[in-house]
Design an enzyme around this catalytic site. Sequence first.
Site, PDB file in Angstrom:
ATOM      1  N   TYR A 122     -35.403 -13.753   2.833  1.00 22.82           N
ATOM      2  CA  TYR A 122     -34.713 -14.542   3.856  1.00 22.82           C
ATOM      3  C   TYR A 122     -34.649 -16.015   3.448  1.00 22.82           C
ATOM      4  CZ  TYR A 122     -33.549 -16.089   8.632  1.00 22.82           C
ATOM      5  OH  TYR A 122     -32.955 -16.641   9.751  1.00 22.82           O
ATOM      6  N   LYS A 162     -31.215 -18.090   2.754  1.00 24.35           N
ATOM      7  CA  LYS A 162     -30.865 -19.265   3.546  1.00 24.35           C
ATOM      8  C   LYS A 162     -30.747 -20.509   2.681  1.00 24.35           C
ATOM      9  CE  LYS A 162     -30.366 -17.301   7.531  1.00 24.35           C
ATOM     10  NZ  LYS A 162     -29.014 -17.211   8.102  1.00 24.35           N
TER      11      LYS A 162
END
Length: 168
Positions: A69, A73
């Site tokens: 993640y 991002k």
Amino acid sequence: ILVNNAGVLRDNLLFKMSVSDWDTVMNVHLRGAFLMSKTCQKHMVDAGFGRIVNLSSSSALGNRGQVNYSAAKAGLQGFTKTLAKELGKFGITANAVAPGFIATDMTAATAERVGMGFEDFKAAAASMIPVQRVGEPDDIANAIAFFTGEAAGFVSGQVLYVAGGPLD
């Protein structure tokens, strides 16, 4: 206007993370933003106007148990800055919003996964945020509204952390 907001979590420590969980997160966050931006940019170029807002996260700065993640991002931040450079001459801006802790179904699911009640989870998070509260979806919507509005026509390639204060 394009807002790339699709996201999933497949949290785990690196040594426990499956290739499938890595690929799922990369495909939803990065491939999804790529495909949507690629499709929309032609229409925006033809119109001589466009706004692209990508949803990043404060996790782009690193977050234990979120190597996939966090990488996705952070990748969206680089993607955003590159789009701004490539598409600006066509009247298209590209920016990113990087939320901190926002009270959503996703953070409620995280609380459940770690065995905490959601109210306790939010209180613990708020205690570490300078403004002493967690964010709400409207906090993010307001940032997106700014980036998509006329007032932001000279703002491109920026990442706005909406996190209640500076992050450690």
